[in-house]
Design an enzyme around this catalytic site. Sequence first.
Site: not given
Length: 425
Positions: A78, A102, A114, A198, A229, A359
Site C-alpha cells: 500500500k 506505518k 510507494k 491524515t 490537505n 484508505s
Amino acid sequence: MAYIEPAPIKDAENPLESMMERFNLAAEKLGLSEEVYNVLKNPAKQVIVSLPITMDNGKIQVFEGIRVIHSNILGPAKGGIRFAPDVHLDEVKALAAWMTWKCAVVDIPYGGGKGGVKCNPREMSKGEIERLMRAYTLAMIDVFGPDKDIPAPDMGTGPREMAWLMDEYSKAHGMTVNAVVTGKPLVLGGSLGRTEATGRGVMVSALAAMQKLKINPFQATCAVQGFGNVGSWASLLLEERGLKIVAISDISGAYHNENGINIQEAIAYRDGNNGTLEGFKGAEKLANAMDLLELEVDVLVPAAVEDVITIHNVDRIKAKLIVEGANGPTSAKADAIINEKGIMAVPDILANAGGVTVSYFEWVQNRLGYKWTAERVNRRSDRIMKDAFDHVYEASIKYDVPMRIAAYIVAIDKVAKTYTFRGGF
C-alpha cells in the site's frame, strides 16, 4: 534522461539513510536475527520504467516512473504515487519502507509500497497529466492489483488521477475494479472521511501526547508548517479542540499571529486564491518561512516535506511537542538533540497513519460493496489511532527509548514475527 544507478549513500540527510538509522536502532533493541534483518531492510521489488508521452505541442517527452514494494509479508503493498520533479529511487525506497512500518504500527494487514514519476505537474496540462498517469498504470499493470499492490494519491496527485488509474486498470481487465486504488472520488467508491483522515490522525496523536505531557489544549499554542490537505485539516481540527494556531505556512511563505489565526478564514482564502496563502491578511508574513519551526509554541506540526528539522536548526526548536504530519520531516541526526532537549516527537509512521487507515477502510468497503457513514469511519479511525499511540507509548517506556524508536520497535516486531510464523521464503 537515462536512469543512473545511485552511488553509495553518503549524505546524512538522505531520507533512506535516515529511515535505516532508526530501523537499525530498533532492530538492535529487539535483538532481530540476521536473517530477518536482511529481509526487512531490503525492498521486495523495485520497478523503473520509461514513459513516452505525447505532449500538447506534439513532441514526445520521456518520463521516468518508479514503483517500489518494500514488503508484502503482512498483506498487499500500500502506498501513494507522487508526481514531482525531484522524485528519485532512494526517496521512493524510504517512503515504501515507511509505509510498511506505518501499516504495522496501526495494525493494518498491508505491506508498504510507494511510487513516483519524475515530472512537474504544475507545468503540465490536464491532458498531459492524464496521458502520463494512464501510461504509468499500463506500465505497472502486472504490479498493481487489489490483492498485490494498492496505490493512492500523494504529492502532485489526487482523486482525479486515481480515477484515471482505476479506469485504465479496469479497461485492461475487462471489468470495473475499484479496489485497485484508494483515494478515489466518492462516486467511484471513495470513502467518506478520507480527505481529512491524515490531518485527523495528526489531531488524535497530538491530543493523546498532550494528555501524557499534561498540556491543556485550551491553553496551548500550535504552529503548523504546510497548509495543504494534511496541514490545513490538522490545523482546523486542533483549533476546534481548543488549541490556538499561531502560525501556518505554505509555498508562498509563513504567516504568524500571536493572537491566533482563524483557520476557517485561512482555508477559505487559500481556496479562493489559486491554492496559496499569498497575500493572506489574517497574520503577518515572516521574513523567513523556516522561522515558523523556531517559534515558541507548545505544539509544532511539520506537515510539508522531508528533512525540515535538521542538525542546522534543531537547537532553535522551542516546542514541547512535535507531531509529524509529513513523511520524514526530521533527519536522523536531529533525533538525538530533540531527545536531549526533552521534546516528545510523535513520529510520522504513527502520527500521519490516519490516511492509510481510512484508505484501508475504503478498500474494505470496495471489497464488501457497502459504504460506511462518515461517523463510522471517523469513530473507527480515531480508535485505531489512539490504540496505536498507546501501544507505542508503552513500548517507549518498556524499552526506555524515544517515541520514534518505540514506533519502529512495535512495527518491526510485528513484521518480523509474521515473517517467522510464515517460515520465510
